[in-house]
Design a protein around this motif. Structure first.
Motif, PDB file in Angstrom:
ATOM      1  N   ARG A 125       0.824  -1.209   0.000  1.00 59.55           N
ATOM      2  CA  ARG A 125       0.000   0.000   0.000  1.00 59.55           C
ATOM      3  C   ARG A 125       0.863   1.265   0.000  1.00 59.55           C
ATOM      4  NH1 ARG A 125      -2.644  -4.216   1.598  1.00 59.55           N
ATOM      5  NH2 ARG A 125      -4.932  -4.333   1.676  1.00 59.55           N
ATOM      6  N   VAL A 126       1.971   1.233   0.743  1.00 59.78           N
ATOM      7  CA  VAL A 126       2.904   2.370   0.732  1.00 59.78           C
ATOM      8  C   VAL A 126       3.469   2.585  -0.671  1.00 59.78           C
ATOM      9  CG1 VAL A 126       5.145   3.182   1.547  1.00 59.78           C
ATOM     10  CG2 VAL A 126       3.498   2.238   3.171  1.00 59.78           C
ATOM     11  N   CYS A 127       3.830   1.502  -1.335  1.00 57.37           N
ATOM     12  CA  CYS A 127       4.395   1.621  -2.686  1.00 57.37           C
ATOM     13  C   CYS A 127       3.379   2.201  -3.667  1.00 57.37           C
ATOM     14  CB  CYS A 127       4.884   0.258  -3.172  1.00 57.37           C
ATOM     15  SG  CYS A 127       6.342  -0.347  -2.289  1.00 57.37           S
ATOM     16  N   ILE A 128       2.119   1.744  -3.549  1.00 55.28           N
ATOM     17  CA  ILE A 128       1.088   2.253  -4.461  1.00 55.28           C
ATOM     18  C   ILE A 128       0.837   3.742  -4.208  1.00 55.28           C
ATOM     19  CG2 ILE A 128      -1.371   2.113  -5.025  1.00 55.28           C
ATOM     20  CD1 ILE A 128      -1.164  -0.913  -4.585  1.00 55.28           C
ATOM     21  N   ARG A 129       0.721   4.121  -2.935  1.00 56.99           N
ATOM     22  CA  ARG A 129       0.514   5.543  -2.631  1.00 56.99           C
ATOM     23  C   ARG A 129       1.709   6.373  -3.095  1.00 56.99           C
ATOM     24  NH1 ARG A 129      -2.190   9.336   0.250  1.00 56.99           N
ATOM     25  NH2 ARG A 129      -0.969  10.863   1.412  1.00 56.99           N
ATOM     26  N   SER A 130       2.920   5.835  -2.870  1.00 54.26           N
ATOM     27  CA  SER A 130       4.127   6.558  -3.285  1.00 54.26           C
ATOM     28  C   SER A 130       4.176   6.721  -4.796  1.00 54.26           C
ATOM     29  CB  SER A 130       5.369   5.812  -2.794  1.00 54.26           C
ATOM     30  OG  SER A 130       5.352   5.690  -1.392  1.00 54.26           O
ATOM     31  N   TYR A 131       3.737   5.692  -5.502  1.00 58.87           N
ATOM     32  CA  TYR A 131       3.738   5.765  -6.968  1.00 58.87           C
ATOM     33  C   TYR A 131       2.862   6.906  -7.461  1.00 58.87           C
ATOM     34  CZ  TYR A 131       2.221   4.744 -11.713  1.00 58.87           C
ATOM     35  OH  TYR A 131       1.888   4.858 -13.041  1.00 58.87           O
TER      36      TYR A 131
END
Length: 642
Positions: A125-131
Motif C-alpha cells: 500500500r505504501v508503494c502504491i501511494r508513493s507511486y
C-alpha cells in the motif's frame, strides 16, 4: 457490498493479498529454519496454507480493508491493517491449537507470519501511494521527505510560504498532492527561532519574515502566501507591509480548520450571513399578488447587471414572464446575468440590451419592438463622493435617463413603472441624493397618463456594489484598520433580497404616485456594523483589527431619513410596507402637482436647462440649478449655490 462485488478491482486486491499471505506464511518458515524448508514440514505447510489465506482474507474483509482506494492509504488504514494482522494470527493459532495441539508446528512461525503479513500488505500500500504521489509531482515522493530531485518544471510558479506551522504544512501538502495548482514551494519564512533551518516535508525554513527581501534576491519568487491564521491584526499588517515593501504579489490564507468549523476568517468572509448585520429580523414580504402582474407579461429591468437589478431579474424569472428584457450599460455585468439565467436558472425567455438608458432613440426602438408591460428602473449611479466630483454624470444618467424611461413608458402604454430611489433623496446634502429626489418629482409629474408610476425608497443595501461591507471585508483581509467616517454615523440597512422583494411588492400595491418604504426599524451605527463584521471574521475589534475614524466624506450626512416633513405615512395591507404621499399639492416652486401636464411642461423646460449646464461640466452651476429644482437640497459646499 453488492457494488463492491461488481468492481473488478476488488477481486484484483483479493488475489494480490492472497498471494502476499501465502508468501508471508512460507517466509515465516524460511526465517525460522534459516532459509531452508525441512522436508518433513512441507506437508503441514501445504495443508495449512489454504486455511491461513482464507482466514486472513475473511478478517481483512471484516475490517473493511478492501473498501478504500490503496492510493489514498493513510495512518488509519495502517492501524486497521495491524489489527487485522494480529486478529487473523490469533485465530490461526486458536484453530491449530484446537485441531492439532500445535503438533509439528513451531510456535514462532505464527508470530513471524503476523509480522510479515503486516509488512508485506502495508508495504504494498505504501508503494502504491508513493507511486501516485511521485507520478503527480515533478520532484518525486516529497510527502515522505525523501531526497528531492534538482528539477523544477518551468511552468510552475515559484512561491514562498510565510508561516511554517500547521496551516502552512497543510498548504504545502495540498500543493504536493494537487499538481493542477502549478506551484513550486521554494521555502518557508517563520519568526519562530526554533524552526529556522529545519524542514517541513523537505522544504526548508529560510529565516524570519524580515528576511523576505534577501530571499527574493536569491530566488526568483513570484508570489508569497501568508498562512498565519493566529496572527493579530498588527502582526498581519506587518507581514503585508513587508510584502508591499518588496513589491511582491501576496495572498493571505485562512486555516482549513477555521473554514470547516465555521470560525470564518479572512477569505471565508464571503460566507457571512448579512442578515446577522441588520440587528433586526429580516422582513419576509408577500409574493402572492406579484404573479398577477408578472406572469406571462413582458418585463423590463434596467440596471439588470447591478446588485439590485440582478436580484430583481432572479426573482422576476421565478414568476415565468413571457419575456424578460435586461438593459445594462456594462457589458460584463449583462453577460454574467445572462449566463446565470440561462445555465443556472434554466430561464431562456430573455433579451439582453446593451445600452445607456439616456440613449432615447435606442431605447425608443426597444420599447417599440418589445412593448413591455412592466418596467423596473434600477439603472443609476449611486456612489456619493464620485458624483460629487462628477455631477454632470448624475444629471445624464440618473435624471435624464429616468426622464427618458418614464416618457417612453407613457408613450408605449406600459402598465406599471417602478422607480428605485433612496433615502438620500430626503433633504439631500449631495448630488446623488438630489438627482434621485428630482427623479421622484419627474415620476409624480407623469401621473394620470394610463401608466401607474411609483417609487421605492430604501436605505443602504448590505453587500451591494458600493456598500461599506465589501470595503470592510477587503480591509479585514489586509489586517486592518477598518475605516469608518464617524463614530456616530448611522444608516438604515436592508439585504439585497429584501430590496428586490420590496420593489416587486410595490408594483403590486401601487395605484400611481406613491413612494413606498420598508419598515426597517432602528438605524444601525456603521461602527457597530464594523465591529460585528470583524467578530464574524474570527477576530476581535480593537485587539486584532483596529477601527479608524476618518471624517465624513463629501456630501455625506451623519444620519439618513426616509420621510420628508411634507410627506404623510399611509399604511398598506402589508404591515412592514409604508406608503408616502405629499400632504400638500405644491412642490416648493409654486407649481401644483395636481396639474400634472403644466408641472411636467415646466419641469421639462427646467431639465433641458439643467442638461445644457451639465454638458458644460460646470459643477457649481449644476449644483445651483439643482438647488432651484429641489429647494431642500443643502450642499456641503454651500458657497457654490450663492
Amino acid at each position: 457490498m453488492i457494488q463492491q462485488l461488481r468492481n473488478p478491482k476488488f477481486y484484483s486486491m483479493l488475489i494480490i493479498d492472497a498471494f502476499l499471505f501465502a508468501v508471508a506464511y512460507y517466509g515465516a518458515y524460511l526465517l525460522r529454519f534459516e532459509f531452508t524448508l525441512p522436508p518433513n514440514h512441507l506437508p503441514l505447510i501445504n495443508a495449512l496454507v489454504p486455511w491461513v489465506v482464507g482466514m486472513k482474507l475473511g478478517v481483512f474483509c471484516l475490517f473493511g480493508l478492501y473498501r478504500g482506494m490503496w492510493r489514498f492509504s493513510g495512518l488509519e488504514d495502517f492501524w486497521r491493517l495491524g489489527q487485522a494482522s494480529v486478529l487473523s494470527a490469533l485465530l490461526i493459532v486458536a484453530t491449530v491449537a484446537y485441531t492439532d495441539n500445535f503438533t509439528g508446528y513451531p510456535r514462532s512461525i505464527f508470530l513471524l507470519d503476523c509480522v510479515l503479513t503486516f509488512l508485506l500488505t502495508g508495504g504494498l500500500r505504501v508503494c502504491i501511494r508513493s507511486y501516485y504521489i511521485a507520478r503527480n509531482t515533478p520532484r518525486g515522493i516529497r510527502a515522505f521527505s525523501l531526497p528531492r530531485l534538482n528539477y523544477v518544471e518551468k511552468e510552475r510558479k515559484k512561491i514562498l510560504i510565510i508561516g511554517a506551522g500547521g496551516s502552512g504544512e497543510k498548504m504545502l501538502r495540498e500543493i504536493f498532492d494537487n499538481p493542477q495548482l502549478h506551484y513550486h514551494v521554494v521555502g518557508f519564512l517563520d519568526d519562530d527561532p526554533g524552526k529556522r533551518g529545519r524542514t517541513v516535508h523537505g522544504v526548508r525554513v529560510l529565516g524570519p519574515a524580515d528576511h523576505l527581501p534577501r530571499v527574493l534576491e536569491q530566488n526568483n519568487i513570484e508570489q508569497v502566501f501568508i498562512s498565519v491564521p493566529s496572527a493579530t491584526g498588527a502582526q498581519m499588517r506587518r507581514l503585508i507591509d513587508i510584502c508591499k515593501g518588496c513589491g511582491i504579489s501576496y495572498k493571505t490564507l485562512p486555516a482549513i480548520g477555521s473554514i470547516m468549523n465555521g470560525n470564518v476568517s479572512i477569505k471565508s468572509l464571503r460566507d457571512v450571513n448579512y442578515e446577522d448585520l441588520l440587528r433586526r429580523p429580516p422582513v419576509s414580504l408577500e409574493t402572492d399578488a406579484i404573479s398577477g402582474y408578472l406572469t406571462d407579461r413582458t418585463v423590463m429591468v434596467t440596471g439588470a447587471g447591478g446588485s439590485i437589478g440582478s436580484e430583481l431579474c432572479r426573482q422576476v424569472a421565478q414568476f415565468k414572464p413571457q419575456l424578460l428584457i435586461l438593459v445594462d450599460a456594462s457589458e460584463s455585468n449583462l453577460f454574467h446575468m445572462q449566463m446565470e439565467l440561462q445555465h443556472e436558472r434554466e430561464f431562456r425567455n430573455y433579451q439582453c440590451i446593451l445600452a445607456q438608458v439616456q440613449q432615447r432613440l435606442l431605447m425608443e426602438s426597444v420599447f417599440r419592438k418589445y412593448r413591455p408591460d412592466v418596467v423596473f428602473h434600477a439603472a443609476a449611479y449611486k456612489h456619493v463622493p464620485m458624483l460629487e466630483r462628477n455631477p454632470w454624470e448624475a444629471v445624464f444618467n440618473n435624471v435624464r435617463g429616468s426622464q427618458v424611461m418614464m416618457k417612453l413608458s407613457k408613450d408605449f402604454g406600459v402598465k406599471r413603472f417602478v422607480l428605485v430611489s433612496t433615502d438620500k433623496a430626503v433633504r439631500p446634502t449631495n448630488v446623488m441624493g438630489t438627482s434621485k429626489r428630482l427623479t421622484e418629482l419627474i415620476l409624480q409629474s407623469f401621473q394620470g397618463n394610463g401608466t401607474k408610476y411609483m417609487a421605492v425608497r430604501f436605505g443602504n443595501v448590505v453587500g451591494s456594489s458600493g456598500s461599506v461591507i465589501p470595503l470592510f471585508r477587503r480591509q479585514i483581509e489586509q489586517g486592518g484598520p477598518v475605516t469608518v467616517t464617524h463614530p456616530e454615523v448611522t444608516r438604515y440597512f436592508m439585504t439585497i433580497p429584501e430590496a428586490a422583494q420590496l420593489i416587486l411588492q410595490a408594483g403590486a400595491l401601487g395605484e400611481g404616485g406613491e413612494i413606498f418604504i420598508l419598515e426597517m426599524g432602528t438605524p444601525v451605527k456603521i461602527a457597530d456594523m464594523a465591529q460585528d463584521l470583524i467578530r464574524l471574521s474570527g477576530k476581535q475589534p480593537g485587539r486584532d483589527i483596529e477601527i479608524q475614524f476618518t471624517g465624513l466624506r463629501e456630501g455625506e450626512k451623519l444620519y439618513e431619513e426616509l420621510i420628508t416633513l411634507d410627506e404623510g405615512i399611509v399604511n398598506t395591507r402589508h404591515e412592514k410596507i409604508l406608503v408616502l404621499r405629499p400632504n400638500g399639492n405644491g412642490n416648493g416652486n409654486g407649481h401644483h402637482a395636481g396639474n400634472h401636464d403644466a408641472f411636467r411642461q415646466w419641469l421639462d423646460r427646467e431639465l433641458e436647462e439643467l442638461c445644457a449646464i451639465a454638458r458644460k461640466h460646470d459643477s457649481y452651476a449644476i449644483k445651483r440649478k439643482l438647488k432651484q429644482l429641489v429647494p431642500e437640497y443643502t450642499p456641503q459646499d454651500a458657497e457654490c449655490v450663492l
